[in-house]
Design a protein around this motif. Structure first.
Motif, PDB file in Angstrom:
ATOM      1  N   ALA A 199       0.806  -1.223   0.000  1.00  0.00           N
ATOM      2  CA  ALA A 199       0.000   0.000   0.000  1.00  0.00           C
ATOM      3  C   ALA A 199       0.840   1.274   0.000  1.00  0.00           C
ATOM      4  N   ARG A 200       2.170   1.142   0.027  1.00  0.00           N
ATOM      5  CA  ARG A 200       3.005   2.339   0.046  1.00  0.00           C
ATOM      6  C   ARG A 200       2.859   3.090  -1.280  1.00  0.00           C
ATOM      7  N   ASP A 201       3.187   4.373  -1.275  1.00  0.00           N
ATOM      8  CA  ASP A 201       3.168   5.144  -2.513  1.00  0.00           C
ATOM      9  C   ASP A 201       4.199   4.577  -3.482  1.00  0.00           C
ATOM     10  N   GLY A 202       3.813   4.417  -4.755  1.00  0.00           N
ATOM     11  CA  GLY A 202       4.730   3.866  -5.733  1.00  0.00           C
ATOM     12  C   GLY A 202       4.427   4.351  -7.133  1.00  0.00           C
ATOM     13  N   GLY A 203       5.315   3.987  -8.043  1.00  0.00           N
ATOM     14  CA  GLY A 203       5.155   4.334  -9.444  1.00  0.00           C
ATOM     15  C   GLY A 203       6.215   5.275  -9.972  1.00  0.00           C
ATOM     16  N   ALA A 204       7.033   5.884  -9.079  1.00  0.00           N
ATOM     17  CA  ALA A 204       8.114   6.761  -9.533  1.00  0.00           C
ATOM     18  C   ALA A 204       9.309   5.924  -9.969  1.00  0.00           C
ATOM     19  N   GLU A 205      10.155   6.500 -10.815  1.00  0.00           N
ATOM     20  CA  GLU A 205      11.369   5.833 -11.262  1.00  0.00           C
ATOM     21  C   GLU A 205      12.221   5.489 -10.049  1.00  0.00           C
ATOM     22  N   GLU A 206      12.827   4.283 -10.047  1.00  0.00           N
ATOM     23  CA  GLU A 206      13.410   3.807  -8.799  1.00  0.00           C
ATOM     24  C   GLU A 206      14.863   4.160  -8.582  1.00  0.00           C
ATOM     25  N   HIS A 207      15.584   4.739  -9.557  1.00  0.00           N
ATOM     26  CA  HIS A 207      17.029   4.828  -9.383  1.00  0.00           C
ATOM     27  C   HIS A 207      17.430   5.748  -8.245  1.00  0.00           C
ATOM     28  N   ASP A 208      16.638   6.754  -7.946  1.00  0.00           N
ATOM     29  CA  ASP A 208      16.907   7.646  -6.814  1.00  0.00           C
ATOM     30  C   ASP A 208      15.863   7.431  -5.727  1.00  0.00           C
ATOM     31  N   GLY A 209      15.495   6.149  -5.542  1.00  0.00           N
ATOM     32  CA  GLY A 209      14.367   5.842  -4.678  1.00  0.00           C
ATOM     33  C   GLY A 209      14.443   6.399  -3.280  1.00  0.00           C
ATOM     34  N   ALA A 210      15.652   6.487  -2.730  1.00  0.00           N
ATOM     35  CA  ALA A 210      15.757   6.977  -1.363  1.00  0.00           C
ATOM     36  C   ALA A 210      15.344   8.435  -1.244  1.00  0.00           C
ATOM     37  N   PHE A 211      15.476   9.186  -2.334  1.00  0.00           N
ATOM     38  CA  PHE A 211      15.165  10.608  -2.289  1.00  0.00           C
ATOM     39  C   PHE A 211      13.824  10.947  -2.932  1.00  0.00           C
ATOM     40  N   PHE A 212      13.471  10.221  -3.994  1.00  0.00           N
ATOM     41  CA  PHE A 212      12.258  10.557  -4.736  1.00  0.00           C
ATOM     42  C   PHE A 212      11.319   9.366  -4.834  1.00  0.00           C
ATOM     43  N   ALA A 213      11.311   8.538  -3.805  1.00  0.00           N
ATOM     44  CA  ALA A 213      10.402   7.404  -3.787  1.00  0.00           C
ATOM     45  C   ALA A 213       8.969   7.900  -3.695  1.00  0.00           C
ATOM     46  N   GLY A 214       8.062   7.111  -4.271  1.00  0.00           N
ATOM     47  CA  GLY A 214       6.655   7.458  -4.116  1.00  0.00           C
ATOM     48  C   GLY A 214       5.885   7.411  -5.410  1.00  0.00           C
ATOM     49  N   ARG A 215       4.894   8.256  -5.504  1.00  0.00           N
ATOM     50  CA  ARG A 215       3.977   8.256  -6.636  1.00  0.00           C
ATOM     51  C   ARG A 215       4.667   8.845  -7.871  1.00  0.00           C
ATOM     52  N   PRO A 216       4.101   8.616  -9.067  1.00  0.00           N
ATOM     53  CA  PRO A 216       4.745   9.127 -10.286  1.00  0.00           C
ATOM     54  C   PRO A 216       5.059  10.616 -10.258  1.00  0.00           C
ATOM     55  N   LYS A 217       4.275  11.400  -9.526  1.00  0.00           N
ATOM     56  CA  LYS A 217       4.542  12.834  -9.480  1.00  0.00           C
ATOM     57  C   LYS A 217       5.934  13.138  -8.924  1.00  0.00           C
ATOM     58  N   GLN A 218       6.526  12.174  -8.194  1.00  0.00           N
ATOM     59  CA  GLN A 218       7.873  12.386  -7.673  1.00  0.00           C
ATOM     60  C   GLN A 218       8.902  12.465  -8.796  1.00  0.00           C
ATOM     61  N   ASP A 219       8.576  11.901  -9.960  1.00  0.00           N
ATOM     62  CA  ASP A 219       9.480  12.055 -11.105  1.00  0.00           C
ATOM     63  C   ASP A 219       9.618  13.519 -11.486  1.00  0.00           C
ATOM     64  N   LEU A 220       8.544  14.271 -11.338  1.00  0.00           N
ATOM     65  CA  LEU A 220       8.603  15.691 -11.652  1.00  0.00           C
ATOM     66  C   LEU A 220       9.374  16.467 -10.582  1.00  0.00           C
ATOM     67  N   VAL A 221       9.251  16.007  -9.331  1.00  0.00           N
ATOM     68  CA  VAL A 221      10.065  16.612  -8.268  1.00  0.00           C
ATOM     69  C   VAL A 221      11.543  16.362  -8.555  1.00  0.00           C
ATOM     70  N   ALA A 222      11.864  15.127  -8.967  1.00  0.00           N
ATOM     71  CA  ALA A 222      13.249  14.795  -9.306  1.00  0.00           C
ATOM     72  C   ALA A 222      13.720  15.615 -10.499  1.00  0.00           C
ATOM     73  N   ALA A 223      12.870  15.752 -11.520  1.00  0.00           N
ATOM     74  CA  ALA A 223      13.239  16.516 -12.707  1.00  0.00           C
ATOM     75  C   ALA A 223      13.588  17.959 -12.339  1.00  0.00           C
TER      76      ALA A 223
END
Length: 372
Positions: A184-208
């Motif tokens: 049930a954890r938030d997921g779907g973001a790219e995993e390579h920087d998971g420790a910093f940008f783990a979570g829902r796909p919107k975290q990809d935009l935070v990483a970008a």
């Protein structure tokens, strides 16, 4: 010792630990030094080998990144692309895979969650990598390490049949029942920087955005227009929020599959969890091949056998299709600036994002197939 002398010593140590020739070990380390996915500190292979042997009572004959060895290198990959996914060859028994994660905050707890997810997938007979031991997670020098069973067959060549199978598996994944715990954890973001940008796909935009911010002060005047344009794109991007959700994978494309076509297994679950389901399908469609109607149709057919997208998902597909390419475009921009060059609007993923017809064409083809 000079910097070059220290590097040569590291090469010799890696060659000894992995069984590679000196030139092969040097090539791998050279790529690792320049890779955008490089960690802040290297994995000491001899020490990791000793750690795994002690923890699991093994005798390891070799341990090396999966793409250092021509026998195990994923099709289409290059040396240094998977530096922390290691093939552990054992004296007694088939090989294991060991994945070493960064030492950032709470990564060990997240890796424990990865193991829980793999057990959930096994319980539902979903074809994925399996834990290699009852206690598959350990801590090595502050980093989480998970060991899984090695899947024979390597990564398959991309074809319409393979894409259809992958899309069908994604549809099955999105139909799995809701569950608690790590599932049930938030997921779907790219995993390579998971420790910093783990979570829902919107975290990809935070990483970008973080990629851009990290080099903002180093952008040359002639690169400022592209920088401002990319930043505006990130700020206005569709983050897929509000769309139907499911348990989903964080980096779903052909390289997420291993095994024999017709009996593939999905690997790389560090970015998995619950989130909007559309981004995973969008990324598979994007990587199915620009303008490749046959591949896009194969993905659409495979997915619709299990899941019917809503009207809102179909409407927002072009915008969601652009989300992962935008992440990659910002990563490309950061690496270009770091290397002292000025990124151009027509190069790489920046060029992809600069031509919105890419997403529009893929979406149009996919929607046509999804609605048949």
């Amino acid at each position: 010792m000079t910097k070059e002398g220290s590097f040569k010593r590291a090469v010799r140590q890696r060659a000894q630990a992995t069984g590679l020739r000196y030139t092969e070990a040097r090539a791998a380390l050279e790529k690792g030094r320049t890779s955008p996915f490089a960690r802040t500190r290297p994995v000491e292979f001899a020490e990791l080998r000793e750690h795994l042997e002690t923890r699991y009572g093994l005798r390891i004959t070799s341990i090396a990144p999966i793409d250092d060895d021509p026998e195990t290198r994923p099709s289409g990959s290059w040396i240094g692309h998977y530096p922390w996914t290691l093939v552990v060859k054992r004296a007694d028994g088939p090989p294991w895979i060991a994945r070493v994660f960064s030492s950032a905050a709470d990564t060990v707890g997240r890796v424990e969650g990865d193991a829980e997810i793999l057990r959930f997938l096994a319980a539902h007979d979903f074809p994925a990598e399996r834990p290699a031991h009852d206690s598959p997670v350990s801590v090595f020098e502050g980093s989480g390490v998970i060991v899984t069973q090695y899947v024979e067959g390597g990564r398959p060549a991309q074809s319409p049949a393979v894409l259809h199978e992958l899309a069908g598996l994604l549809g099955r994944l999105h139909q799995l029942p809701a569950a608690g715990g790590a599932v049930a954890r938030d997921g779907g973001a790219e995993e390579h920087d998971g420790a910093f940008f783990a979570g829902r796909p919107k975290q990809d935009l935070v990483a970008a955005m973080s990629f851009l911010v990290s080099v903002e002060d180093a952008v040359a005047p002639e690169g400022r227009e592209t920088f401002e344009w990319l930043r505006d794109k990130v700020e206005k991007a569709d983050n897929a929020e509000g769309l139907p959700e499911a348990f989903t994978h964080g980096n779903y494309h052909a390289w997420a599959a291993v095994g024999i076509p017709g009996n593939l297994s999905i690997v790389g679950w560090a970015g998995s969890g619950r989130g909007p389901r559309l981004p995973a399908l969008a990324w598979l469609l994007t990587t199915a091949g620009e303008g490749d109607s046959e591949g896009i149709d194969a993905v659409a057919r495979g997915y619709r056998e299990h899941v019917q997208l809503t009207d809102e998902e179909l409407d927002r597909l072009p915008g969601v299709l652009a989300m992962r390419p935008l992440w990659l475009a910002c990563l490309d921009y950061r690496e270009a600036v770091r290397s002292g060059s000025t990124p151009k609007m027509d190069e790489g993923w920046v060029g992809w994002v600069a031509r919105p017809e890419h997403a529009e064409q893929i979406a149009a083809q996919a929607i046509s197939s999804l609605q048949r």
